[in-house]
Design a protein around this motif. Structure first.
Motif, PDB file in Angstrom:
ATOM      1  N   ILE A  26      49.757  43.523  26.766  1.00  0.00           N
ATOM      2  CA  ILE A  26      50.137  44.569  27.725  1.00  0.00           C
ATOM      3  C   ILE A  26      48.894  45.154  28.379  1.00  0.00           C
ATOM      4  O   ILE A  26      48.870  45.393  29.587  1.00  0.00           O
ATOM      5  N   VAL A  27      47.846  45.350  27.577  1.00  0.00           N
ATOM      6  CA  VAL A  27      46.581  45.860  28.117  1.00  0.00           C
ATOM      7  C   VAL A  27      46.024  44.881  29.146  1.00  0.00           C
ATOM      8  O   VAL A  27      45.533  45.290  30.208  1.00  0.00           O
ATOM      9  N   THR A  28      46.116  43.588  28.854  1.00  0.00           N
ATOM     10  CA  THR A  28      45.627  42.574  29.791  1.00  0.00           C
ATOM     11  C   THR A  28      46.432  42.603  31.089  1.00  0.00           C
ATOM     12  O   THR A  28      45.851  42.538  32.179  1.00  0.00           O
ATOM     13  N   MET A  29      47.760  42.713  30.977  1.00  0.00           N
ATOM     14  CA  MET A  29      48.590  42.773  32.185  1.00  0.00           C
ATOM     15  C   MET A  29      48.302  44.032  33.001  1.00  0.00           C
ATOM     16  O   MET A  29      48.198  43.978  34.231  1.00  0.00           O
ATOM     17  N   LEU A  30      48.163  45.173  32.322  1.00  0.00           N
ATOM     18  CA  LEU A  30      47.841  46.413  33.034  1.00  0.00           C
ATOM     19  C   LEU A  30      46.489  46.299  33.746  1.00  0.00           C
ATOM     20  O   LEU A  30      46.346  46.721  34.900  1.00  0.00           O
ATOM     21  N   TYR A  32      45.083  43.561  34.745  1.00  0.00           N
ATOM     22  CA  TYR A  32      45.261  42.639  35.867  1.00  0.00           C
ATOM     23  C   TYR A  32      45.861  43.364  37.074  1.00  0.00           C
ATOM     24  O   TYR A  32      45.386  43.220  38.197  1.00  0.00           O
ATOM     25  N   PHE A  33      46.925  44.140  36.858  1.00  0.00           N
ATOM     26  CA  PHE A  33      47.575  44.826  37.971  1.00  0.00           C
ATOM     27  C   PHE A  33      46.667  45.871  38.611  1.00  0.00           C
ATOM     28  O   PHE A  33      46.655  46.032  39.828  1.00  0.00           O
ATOM     29  N   ILE A  34      45.905  46.568  37.790  1.00  0.00           N
ATOM     30  CA  ILE A  34      44.976  47.565  38.329  1.00  0.00           C
ATOM     31  C   ILE A  34      43.874  46.883  39.145  1.00  0.00           C
ATOM     32  O   ILE A  34      43.552  47.312  40.258  1.00  0.00           O
ATOM     33  N   LEU A  35      43.300  45.807  38.604  1.00  0.00           N
ATOM     34  CA  LEU A  35      42.251  45.084  39.334  1.00  0.00           C
ATOM     35  C   LEU A  35      42.810  44.423  40.594  1.00  0.00           C
ATOM     36  O   LEU A  35      42.120  44.349  41.617  1.00  0.00           O
ATOM     37  N   ASN A  36      44.038  43.947  40.514  1.00  0.00           N
ATOM     38  CA  ASN A  36      44.664  43.304  41.665  1.00  0.00           C
ATOM     39  C   ASN A  36      44.826  44.286  42.824  1.00  0.00           C
ATOM     40  O   ASN A  36      44.800  43.893  43.992  1.00  0.00           O
ATOM     41  N   GLU A  40      40.699  41.791  46.205  1.00  0.00           N
ATOM     42  CA  GLU A  40      41.588  40.974  47.029  1.00  0.00           C
ATOM     43  C   GLU A  40      41.765  39.551  46.490  1.00  0.00           C
ATOM     44  O   GLU A  40      42.861  39.012  46.516  1.00  0.00           O
ATOM     45  N   HIS A  41      40.711  38.939  46.010  1.00  0.00           N
ATOM     46  CA  HIS A  41      40.763  37.542  45.605  1.00  0.00           C
ATOM     47  C   HIS A  41      41.346  37.396  44.199  1.00  0.00           C
ATOM     48  O   HIS A  41      40.842  37.975  43.243  1.00  0.00           O
ATOM     49  N   ARG A  42      42.392  36.572  44.091  1.00  0.00           N
ATOM     50  CA  ARG A  42      43.117  36.425  42.823  1.00  0.00           C
ATOM     51  C   ARG A  42      42.237  35.837  41.722  1.00  0.00           C
ATOM     52  O   ARG A  42      42.309  36.267  40.570  1.00  0.00           O
ATOM     53  N   HIS A  47      39.233  36.523  36.560  1.00  0.00           N
ATOM     54  CA  HIS A  47      37.956  36.473  35.832  1.00  0.00           C
ATOM     55  C   HIS A  47      37.537  37.847  35.328  1.00  0.00           C
ATOM     56  O   HIS A  47      37.106  37.997  34.177  1.00  0.00           O
ATOM     57  N   LYS A  48      37.659  38.860  36.168  1.00  0.00           N
ATOM     58  CA  LYS A  48      37.298  40.226  35.742  1.00  0.00           C
ATOM     59  C   LYS A  48      38.219  40.706  34.630  1.00  0.00           C
ATOM     60  O   LYS A  48      37.779  41.356  33.686  1.00  0.00           O
ATOM     61  N   CYS A  49      39.489  40.395  34.749  1.00  0.00           N
ATOM     62  CA  CYS A  49      40.461  40.784  33.725  1.00  0.00           C
ATOM     63  C   CYS A  49      40.083  40.155  32.386  1.00  0.00           C
ATOM     64  O   CYS A  49      40.150  40.805  31.341  1.00  0.00           O
ATOM     65  N   MET A  50      39.714  38.887  32.417  1.00  0.00           N
ATOM     66  CA  MET A  50      39.294  38.198  31.192  1.00  0.00           C
ATOM     67  C   MET A  50      38.062  38.871  30.586  1.00  0.00           C
ATOM     68  O   MET A  50      37.985  39.064  29.373  1.00  0.00           O
TER      69      MET A  50
END
Length: 135
Positions: A26-30, A32-36, A40-42, A47-50
């Motif tokens: 859940i932390v990873t998904m959150l 991801y959504f915040i960074l997204n 702009e670039h997926r 990579h940043k999320c990881m």
């Protein structure tokens, strides 16, 4: 009242850490959504999320392993991770001859994320199966 504020603050921090360790997906998904929202670039977002959630998955894997098998793997894991880091440094030095620690750190965090994300999935599934069998 001032003593209660400090006590409440430490409870909040403890619950936040417990949430991070218990629900790393859940932390990873959150993350991801915040960074997204900001990037702009997926591919860069992934990579940043990881990189940002690698340590969360590492700590979560240690905790789950400790709960399931009652074995503390912190010491051997630190040694393993230091060997992997040394291998990354040595590999970059052999291939490029110019050791860039920032690049090594990014690759290292991504490796840790992938390794412990998979380990976390396997251990969580194993723990869930044990839970179902004991009920």
């Amino acid at each position: 009242d001032k003593e209660n504020v400090g006590d409440n603050m430490s409870k909040i921090v403890a619950y936040l850490i417990a949430f991070l360790v218990t629900f790393p997906f859940i932390v990873t998904m959150l993350t991801y959504f915040i960074l997204n929202y900001f990037i702009e670039h997926r591919k860069k977002v992934i990579h940043k999320c990881m990189e940002y959630t690698a340590v969360v998955h590492l700590i979560s894997t240690i905790a789950i392993f400790n709960v399931i098998f009652k074995i503390n793997i912190f010491g051997p894991l630190v040694i393993f991770l230091l060997i992997v880091l040394f291998s990354f440094i040595l590999l970059q030095w052999k291939l490029i001859r110019d050791v860039k620690m920032r690049r090594i750190l990014k690759l290292y965090l991504r490796f840790i994320f992938l390794l412990f994300f998979i380990a976390n999935l396997i251990l969580s599934a194993f723990q869930f199966i044990i839970f179902l069998l004991t009920k």
